[in-house]
Scaffold this motif. Structure first.
Motif, short mmCIF file in Angstrom:
data_model
loop_
_atom_site.label_atom_id
_atom_site.label_comp_id
_atom_site.label_asym_id
_atom_site.label_seq_id
_atom_site.Cartn_x
_atom_site.Cartn_y
_atom_site.Cartn_z
N SER A 154 0.81 -1.23 0.00
CA SER A 154 0.00 0.00 0.00
C SER A 154 0.83 1.27 0.00
O SER A 154 0.29 2.35 -0.21
N MET A 155 2.14 1.16 0.24
CA MET A 155 2.96 2.37 0.30
C MET A 155 3.89 2.46 -0.89
O MET A 155 4.33 1.45 -1.45
N VAL A 156 4.19 3.69 -1.28
CA VAL A 156 5.11 3.95 -2.38
C VAL A 156 6.51 3.46 -2.01
O VAL A 156 6.96 3.63 -0.87
N GLU A 157 7.19 2.86 -2.97
CA GLU A 157 8.58 2.47 -2.75
C GLU A 157 9.33 2.44 -4.08
O GLU A 157 9.17 1.51 -4.86
N PRO A 158 10.13 3.46 -4.35
CA PRO A 158 11.03 3.35 -5.50
C PRO A 158 12.01 2.21 -5.25
O PRO A 158 12.46 1.99 -4.12
N ILE A 305 14.55 -1.49 9.42
CA ILE A 305 13.38 -2.36 9.26
C ILE A 305 12.31 -1.75 8.37
O ILE A 305 11.34 -2.40 8.01
N GLY A 306 12.48 -0.48 7.97
CA GLY A 306 11.41 0.23 7.29
C GLY A 306 11.45 0.13 5.78
O GLY A 306 11.95 -0.83 5.19
N ILE A 307 10.91 1.18 5.16
CA ILE A 307 10.78 1.28 3.71
C ILE A 307 11.49 2.56 3.25
O ILE A 307 11.39 3.59 3.90
N HIS A 475 7.28 2.94 9.77
CA HIS A 475 8.23 2.08 9.07
C HIS A 475 7.99 2.11 7.56
O HIS A 475 8.58 1.33 6.82
N LYS A 476 7.13 3.00 7.10
CA LYS A 476 6.68 2.96 5.72
C LYS A 476 7.13 4.18 4.92
O LYS A 476 6.59 4.47 3.85
N SER A 482 1.71 9.14 8.61
CA SER A 482 2.02 7.72 8.58
C SER A 482 0.74 6.89 8.67
O SER A 482 0.21 6.63 9.75
N TYR A 483 0.26 6.48 7.51
CA TYR A 483 -0.90 5.59 7.46
C TYR A 483 -0.46 4.17 7.78
O TYR A 483 0.64 3.75 7.42
#
Length: 778
Positions: A154-158, A305-307, A475-476, A482-483
């Motif tokens: 659900s979260m953006v991640e290049p 541990i995050g994104i 962590h996102k 922070s959703y």
């Protein structure tokens, strides 16, 4: 006025991405161990359904019988759980070999590999072997037999990476395959607009206004565009009347704004058709010594541990969450010395007095048995890191610097210029085991992990005098906004408002040590809580129990966070709250006792609107999530409309069925969720049926006519698990409450005086307590 545009904002240092700081190994020769490709490549919307074909080509060593490859995904990614059992279900995965050798395919969501990649798909050779040049083809989201495809996170991640490792010799040792494939997960279509203001400034003082569009999962999207008018109720120096929001932007920030006259500023944003698309938080303009600055001082990125990267983390907080202050808090056992140095470089680079304050720091991540999670914040860069352990670190040359329990941590920090928070994450802090009030000034009582008032209130009988902070512990990659997404976390991340004279590190540190701050579950609002004494009390500069030589002075009025001594039998608590959404209630508390509940309406204002809330947790530890499954029926009274409260996961069942029933599948982690239902019949009649609540954790039935002004409560065990039902006005116009409450003081002990505020849309706020020690005079 300065207007800053922000596009995708991905600033990636190629050598600072992923696990380079923790588990990297020397480069592996793809000729020997094989190589991997994936199709299609490119950009894919968050939470979309996709199909990917990954091909692993075996290297010169071959892949022995019972050897395997593993595809390792990030723990904090919330993409669909891979499965091999249902070819018609979501996230179905298949794997075949070019030579026909059979394979076993298994997926584990936890524990197969060390963090941060403990979600693992294992493809094992099962009856033969593979030679150089043979291929394994893996199809993620194989639609051939009816599967809808693979559900992305659900979260953006290049640079979302399908990280691959191979056990070519079948010995249980997995060697990373270099240059494993990645895709870009991008924001989806705009779902809502956000208009962001701070909450307190003085006349003529500078502030910023942020505008952005988010997709349904809370990602700032670059797919929004349009011309918008900005309507204000006060004259704002430097703010244009209209703005063109260009396609490709993820946010706009208007800096250097000011208002000359006292009042409460609200900005409404209207589209080209004149419809309001967003209304800002309130900004109170008043004379005084303090301003309110918003911060998220607790979160981490993909190096632990995050994104995402730590650099993107700071970019997001400053430019897309429109924060005034930020800190990065990586788990200490994943922070090697190179990464610690780099984080210090980042905080120094992004810090700018008067614009954006950063603090170097880290999360001390000891188990609860040795004190539990703490956050450490330094005033300046270049200070040491005292870890709880070196659990995931290869270099152990500085083991002597470790502090293996929280008491040792406080000893190590005794001469450092720092402050500490206790918090509840995977490991909750045990403040009875360890607490040093000279350093540990506040308790984090809300984050994306949930709501934990008990972390503060546990300290009251222990004599602790701590303030309230809230942060995301995100962590996102979205500090300050922070959703929670669809797994692991159950709440929207928190924020803290610091009441300081100026936006500098020194001013923030002074504020922290005096507890002059309040926390929210993510909204921004103005909250002013003061105590007024009939006869002057003694106001201490610091806690006299910890600093016997601290200064003091007489004071007739003190603010949130202050520590005072008084001989009076009672005190008047003065409260002013100004909010974005209407105020549902304010609880005025002395310790854990609710002295009075303030509302912006009376019993005669109640309408045909019923609020149903569920809340609580299983217990304090890591498995605290409570799952609520049930339905609420209104005894034949028809539901005209209903609105969800804190329903962050859009994929869970939560809907109206039939004319009078709501069904739900929800999660709480100490926080609350629920709904409002507007009914077609008056609730004061004699012909109404029963309200029935039936859940997996219990139920209750009561005449609908008995639902009224006060809460009807069903206790459900666990950690403060309960369901509450009460009536509300059909519409609550009140967005400001000013009140005075007389509070009796208990003799010869601390009286922690604080408030908890609930807004109509489900947000909460807490003031740091005023600690009034009532010195009884016989």
């Amino acid at each position: 006025m300065t207007m800053t545009e922000h596009d995708r904002g991905s600033l990636v240092d190629s050598d600072l991405v992923g696990e380079v700081w923790t588990t990297a190994q020397p480069g592996t020769d793809p000729v020997l161990y094989g190589h991997v490709e994936i199709e299609p490549k490119g950009k894919f919307p968050a939470r979309s359904l996709q199909t990917f074909r990954m091909t692993y080509t075996v290297g010169r060593f071959g892949l022995d019988d019972t050897g395997a490859i593993r595809v390792m995904l990030r723990a904090m990614g919330d993409g669909g759980a891979l499965q091999t059992d249902d070819p018609t279900g979501y996230n179905y995965v298949t794997a075949t070999t070019s030579s026909g050798v059979p394979l076993d395919v298994a997926y584990s969501r936890y524990g197969t590999m060390p963090r941060p990649r403990w979600k693992v798909l294992t493809i094992r050779v099962a009856g033969g072997f593979l030679r150089e040049g043979d291929r394994i083809e893996i199809i993620f989201g194989d639609t051939a037999q009816g599967s809808p495809g693979l559900r992305l996170q659900s979260m953006v991640e290049p640079n979302f990476e399908f990280k691959v490792a191979a056990d070519v010799c079948a010995v249980g040792h997995y060697t990373p395959i270099p240059n494993t494939p990645n895709i870009d997960i991008v924001a989806g279509a705009p779902a809502l607009w956000r208009a962001v203001l701070p909450s307190l400034r003085r006349p003529g003082e500078s502030f910023q206004f942020g505008l952005k569009a988010e997709d349904i999962w809370g990602n700032p999207t670059n797919l929004a565009q349009g011309r918008f008018t900005l309507e204000t109720n006060l004259v704002v120096n430097g703010l244009p009347d209209a703005v063109d929001y260009a396609l490709g932007q993820r946010g706009l920030c208007f800096e250097g704004l000011s208002v000359d006259e006292p009042g409460t500023l609200r900005i409404s944003v209207h589209d080209a058709d004149g419809m309001e698309v967003a209304q800002s938080h309130p900004l109170v303009i008043e004379d005084g010594s303090l301003s309110g600055y918003w911060a998220d001082l607790h979160g981490q990125s993909g190096e632990s541990i995050g994104i995402g990267t730590s650099r993107d983390y700071f970019e997001f907080g400053r430019n897309l969450a429109f924060l005034d202050a930020l800190s990065h808090q990586a788990n200490d056992f994943q922070v090697n010395n190179a990464f610690w140095a780099y984080l210090n470089e980042l905080t120094a680079r992004y810090h700018e007095d008067g614009r954006f304050v950063t603090f170097p720091g880290y999360e001390w991540s000891g188990n609860t048995a040795v004190g539990g999670d703490r956050n450490v914040y330094y005033r300046t860069e270049g200070r040491p890191i005292y870890r709880s352990s070196h659990a995931l670190l290869m270099d152990r040359s500085d083991l002597d610097m470790d502090a293996n329990d929280a008491n040792l941590l406080f000893e190590r920090l005794s001469d450092e210029d720092c402050v500490v928070y206790a918090h509840v994450g995977g490991r909750y802090a045990d403040i009875a085991f360890a607490h040093d009030g000279t350093k540990e000034t506040s308790m984090e009582i809300h984050s994306a992990w949930g709501t934990f008032e008990w972390l503060l209130t546990d300290g009251f009988p222990l004599g602790h005098r701590s303030g309230v902070v809230c942060n995301s512990d995100g962590h996102k990659g979205r500090p300050g906004a922070s959703y929670p997404g669809v797994s692991t976390f159950g709440a929207y991340g928190g924020l803290t408002c610091f009441l300081t004279e100026e936006l500098t590190r020194d001013s923030f540190f002074d504020c922290l040590k005096r507890r002059h701050h309040y926390g929210t579950t993510g909204t921004r609002l103005h909250l002013d809580v003061k105590a007024r004494f009939g006869e002057p009390a003694i106001l201490f500069d610091q806690d006299p129990n910890l600093f016997p030589e601290t200064g003091s002075r007489p004071a007739g009025e003190v603010m949130m966070g202050d520590i005072v001594r008084s001989t009076a039998a009672s005190v008047t608590l003065k409260i002013r709250a100004v909010t974005q959404a209407p105020i549902e209630r304010i609880e005025v508390r002395n310790g854990v006792e609710v002295i009075e509940t303030l509302r912006g309406y009376t019993e005669s204002d109640l309408g045909n609107r019923v609020r149903v809330l569920w809340s609580g947790a299983e217990y304090r530890g890591r498995g605290r999530d409570t799952n609520w499954k049930g339905k609420v029926s209104f005894g034949g009274a028809m539901i005209i409309r209903f609105e969800k409260i804190n329903a962050w996961n859009h994929e869970r069942l939560f809907e109206q069925q039939g004319g009078d029933t709501i069904v739900f599948d929800a999660i709480t982690t100490g926080n609350f969720g629920g709904f409002d239902a507007w009914l077609d019949e008056g609730l004061d009649g004699d012909q109404l049926g029963d309200l029935t609540v039936a859940t997996n954790l219990g139920g209750m039935t009561m005449p609908l006519a008995d639902v009224g002004f006060e809460d009807c409560v069903m206790e459900a065990g666990g950690l403060e698990r309960r369901i509450k039902v009460f009536r509300l006005p059909d519409d609550i116009p009140c967005r400001e409450i000013v009140a005075e409450v007389e509070i009796p003081l208990a003799p010869d002990r601390d009286n922690p005086l604080w408030v908890c505020l609930n807004t109509e849309d489900g947000f909460q706020a807490w003031s740091s307590p005023i600690y009034v020690f009532n010195q009884h005079n016989d």
